[in-house]
Motif scaffolding. Sequence first.
Motif, PDB file in Angstrom:
ATOM      1  N   LEU A  17      51.651   3.648  64.018  1.00 14.84           N
ATOM      2  CA  LEU A  17      52.444   2.987  62.990  1.00 14.84           C
ATOM      3  C   LEU A  17      52.298   1.473  63.060  1.00 14.84           C
ATOM      4  O   LEU A  17      51.999   0.914  64.121  1.00 14.84           O
ATOM      5  CB  LEU A  17      53.917   3.361  63.147  1.00 14.84           C
ATOM      6  CG  LEU A  17      54.286   4.829  62.933  1.00 14.84           C
ATOM      7  CD1 LEU A  17      55.775   5.027  63.163  1.00 14.84           C
ATOM      8  CD2 LEU A  17      53.894   5.275  61.524  1.00 14.84           C
ATOM      9  N   PRO A  18      52.524   0.770  61.948  1.00 20.05           N
ATOM     10  CA  PRO A  18      52.548  -0.691  61.981  1.00 20.05           C
ATOM     11  C   PRO A  18      53.638  -1.189  62.921  1.00 20.05           C
ATOM     12  O   PRO A  18      54.665  -0.509  63.116  1.00 20.05           O
ATOM     13  CB  PRO A  18      52.845  -1.074  60.521  1.00 20.05           C
ATOM     14  CG  PRO A  18      52.405   0.115  59.723  1.00 20.05           C
ATOM     15  CD  PRO A  18      52.684   1.297  60.587  1.00 20.05           C
ATOM     16  N   PRO A  19      53.468  -2.363  63.501  1.00 16.87           N
ATOM     17  CA  PRO A  19      54.438  -2.872  64.489  1.00 16.87           C
ATOM     18  C   PRO A  19      55.866  -2.940  63.977  1.00 16.87           C
ATOM     19  O   PRO A  19      56.814  -2.697  64.734  1.00 16.87           O
ATOM     20  CB  PRO A  19      53.891  -4.260  64.814  1.00 16.87           C
ATOM     21  CG  PRO A  19      52.438  -4.181  64.520  1.00 16.87           C
ATOM     22  CD  PRO A  19      52.318  -3.256  63.353  1.00 16.87           C
ATOM     23  N   ARG A  20      56.059  -3.273  62.693  1.00 12.57           N
ATOM     24  CA  ARG A  20      57.434  -3.415  62.187  1.00 12.57           C
ATOM     25  C   ARG A  20      58.198  -2.103  62.267  1.00 12.57           C
ATOM     26  O   ARG A  20      59.420  -2.097  62.454  1.00 12.57           O
ATOM     27  CB  ARG A  20      57.425  -3.945  60.755  1.00 12.57           C
ATOM     28  CG  ARG A  20      56.730  -3.064  59.749  1.00 12.57           C
ATOM     29  CD  ARG A  20      56.736  -3.716  58.361  1.00 12.57           C
ATOM     30  NE  ARG A  20      56.082  -2.901  57.342  1.00 12.57           N
ATOM     31  CZ  ARG A  20      54.794  -2.903  57.109  1.00 12.57           C
ATOM     32  NH1 ARG A  20      54.008  -3.688  57.846  1.00 12.57           N
ATOM     33  NH2 ARG A  20      54.271  -2.154  56.166  1.00 12.57           N
ATOM     34  N   TYR A  21      57.498  -0.977  62.137  1.00 11.74           N
ATOM     35  CA  TYR A  21      58.165   0.318  62.259  1.00 11.74           C
ATOM     36  C   TYR A  21      58.473   0.643  63.718  1.00 11.74           C
ATOM     37  O   TYR A  21      59.484   1.276  64.022  1.00 11.74           O
ATOM     38  CB  TYR A  21      57.306   1.417  61.645  1.00 11.74           C
ATOM     39  CG  TYR A  21      57.163   1.300  60.147  1.00 11.74           C
ATOM     40  CD1 TYR A  21      58.253   1.517  59.309  1.00 11.74           C
ATOM     41  CD2 TYR A  21      55.950   0.961  59.579  1.00 11.74           C
ATOM     42  CE1 TYR A  21      58.130   1.408  57.928  1.00 11.74           C
ATOM     43  CE2 TYR A  21      55.808   0.840  58.203  1.00 11.74           C
ATOM     44  CZ  TYR A  21      56.903   1.067  57.390  1.00 11.74           C
ATOM     45  OH  TYR A  21      56.777   0.950  56.033  1.00 11.74           O
ATOM     46  N   VAL A  22      57.586   0.229  64.613  1.00  9.15           N
ATOM     47  CA  VAL A  22      57.825   0.446  66.042  1.00  9.15           C
ATOM     48  C   VAL A  22      59.107  -0.252  66.467  1.00  9.15           C
ATOM     49  O   VAL A  22      59.918   0.289  67.232  1.00  9.15           O
ATOM     50  CB  VAL A  22      56.630  -0.047  66.873  1.00  9.15           C
ATOM     51  CG1 VAL A  22      56.941   0.048  68.361  1.00  9.15           C
ATOM     52  CG2 VAL A  22      55.373   0.752  66.537  1.00  9.15           C
ATOM     53  N   VAL A  23      59.313  -1.455  65.954  1.00  3.66           N
ATOM     54  CA  VAL A  23      60.532  -2.199  66.295  1.00  3.66           C
ATOM     55  C   VAL A  23      61.771  -1.432  65.861  1.00  3.66           C
ATOM     56  O   VAL A  23      62.777  -1.374  66.580  1.00  3.66           O
ATOM     57  CB  VAL A  23      60.493  -3.596  65.644  1.00  3.66           C
ATOM     58  CG1 VAL A  23      61.825  -4.315  65.840  1.00  3.66           C
ATOM     59  CG2 VAL A  23      59.355  -4.425  66.223  1.00  3.66           C
ATOM     60  N   LYS A  24      61.717  -0.812  64.681  1.00  6.26           N
ATOM     61  CA  LYS A  24      62.871  -0.034  64.207  1.00  6.26           C
ATOM     62  C   LYS A  24      63.149   1.159  65.112  1.00  6.26           C
ATOM     63  O   LYS A  24      64.302   1.464  65.432  1.00  6.26           O
ATOM     64  CB  LYS A  24      62.613   0.440  62.778  1.00  6.26           C
ATOM     65  CG  LYS A  24      62.606  -0.661  61.729  1.00  6.26           C
ATOM     66  CD  LYS A  24      62.389  -0.083  60.342  1.00  6.26           C
ATOM     67  CE  LYS A  24      62.416  -1.175  59.289  1.00  6.26           C
ATOM     68  NZ  LYS A  24      62.185  -0.635  57.918  1.00  6.26           N
ATOM     69  N   TYR A  25      62.079   1.841  65.536  1.00  2.00           N
ATOM     70  CA  TYR A  25      62.264   3.044  66.353  1.00  2.00           C
ATOM     71  C   TYR A  25      62.761   2.710  67.760  1.00  2.00           C
ATOM     72  O   TYR A  25      63.277   3.594  68.455  1.00  2.00           O
ATOM     73  CB  TYR A  25      60.969   3.830  66.421  1.00  2.00           C
ATOM     74  CG  TYR A  25      60.679   4.606  65.154  1.00  2.00           C
ATOM     75  CD1 TYR A  25      61.509   5.655  64.757  1.00  2.00           C
ATOM     76  CD2 TYR A  25      59.596   4.296  64.358  1.00  2.00           C
ATOM     77  CE1 TYR A  25      61.261   6.366  63.595  1.00  2.00           C
ATOM     78  CE2 TYR A  25      59.342   4.995  63.193  1.00  2.00           C
ATOM     79  CZ  TYR A  25      60.176   6.034  62.818  1.00  2.00           C
ATOM     80  OH  TYR A  25      59.932   6.733  61.662  1.00  2.00           O
ATOM     81  N   LYS A  26      62.639   1.473  68.170  1.00  2.00           N
ATOM     82  CA  LYS A  26      63.186   1.090  69.474  1.00  2.00           C
ATOM     83  C   LYS A  26      64.696   1.181  69.510  1.00  2.00           C
ATOM     84  O   LYS A  26      65.301   1.265  70.585  1.00  2.00           O
ATOM     85  CB  LYS A  26      62.758  -0.340  69.824  1.00  2.00           C
ATOM     86  CG  LYS A  26      61.344  -0.471  70.349  1.00  2.00           C
ATOM     87  CD  LYS A  26      61.074  -1.892  70.816  1.00  2.00           C
ATOM     88  CE  LYS A  26      59.699  -2.022  71.430  1.00  2.00           C
ATOM     89  NZ  LYS A  26      59.433  -3.385  71.953  1.00  2.00           N
ATOM     90  N   THR A  27      65.316   1.176  68.338  1.00  2.00           N
ATOM     91  CA  THR A  27      66.785   1.199  68.284  1.00  2.00           C
ATOM     92  C   THR A  27      67.354   2.612  68.272  1.00  2.00           C
ATOM     93  O   THR A  27      68.579   2.787  68.246  1.00  2.00           O
ATOM     94  CB  THR A  27      67.264   0.453  67.026  1.00  2.00           C
ATOM     95  OG1 THR A  27      66.774   1.133  65.859  1.00  2.00           O
ATOM     96  CG2 THR A  27      66.749  -0.983  67.009  1.00  2.00           C
TER      97      THR A  27
END
Length: 337
Positions: A17-27
């Motif tokens: 996935l693009p990095p911006r989605y990875v950041v969301k899934y960290k939450t």
Amino acid sequence: MTDLSTELIIFCILARLPPRYVVKYKTICKEWRALLSTQQFEQAHCSHSALPSNQRTILIPDLNCSVYQMDFGTGNYGPQTIIPFPIQVGIENVGVLAHLDGLLCAYLLPTKVLVLWNPTSNAYKHLSSSHGHGIYEDITDTVGLYKGPSNDYNVLHVTRASTVIQAHIYSRKSGTWRRIPFNTKPEYTSSNFYWSPGTVCGGTLYFTVCVCWKLTEINFPPVPPTGIFQGILANVRNTLHMLLWTGIHEMALQLWALQGDQWVSMFSAPPIPPMPLETWLTITHYMTNGKWFVMNGPHKLHEFSVDDNPLECFYPVSWFRGHIGTIYIETVVSPYV
């Protein structure tokens, strides 16, 4: 959810996935945040990020960080996105020296401090230490960014002061600097010699060194006996290449590949009509699908065909002291471990 299914989701799905989605899934939960922050996930994500669609150009005039995505149909930059530079207090300018896996090594004026910065996440880390390491002198120093043992990101900082050349390496893993032996010719201690930033290729850092516009020490491709010329190194599919341009009022372009100890000509472009010297000294170039675009800032200048030699890469090419931007790949690699 079993451990196996979690690993499959993290390393086989989210790593694409693009990095911006990875950041969301960290939450989502603490377990996912921990897994998505590991070096193993960084490596998996980087392996899927090295695509033309994930490449970005960043230009940083006057701290206005403009990010562009390439339009692969036209060769032009796509829409502009402005991102905030994370460090602004007391900073007058930023110079980008090197990039690797989404990390940029930059220096800040007037403090001269080196930083590691991921413009995708906007995370950064100062590399200066209480022992005076990580302070970059623009005229005399040079920097190379590479990946060392255990996938540790390292910064090689070469300094020249008082006729002495020293080299120190910063380790992202340990967060510390160490000095290494560095032997070279005595004349390279002179400030008359200019060093390009390091180009990493096949586990080796390469530098171009020039004095009075005459390049030296590197097995250099043939150049005309007159006019101004400049060679810029680039890593194309793990083979060292050099873009060579020559001329004063008209600029000619050549691309060479180093095979063994010999330079082999890849292609030559006819002379480009007259353009100001300051223009072609700040050129970037883009290669994909057999096309070569010579560009200045956000505007395409000329287009050439590379015949049957597609090079799906996008590289920065700039005058040694014109580090106002660079090319990078969007990743989740952190300046910290």
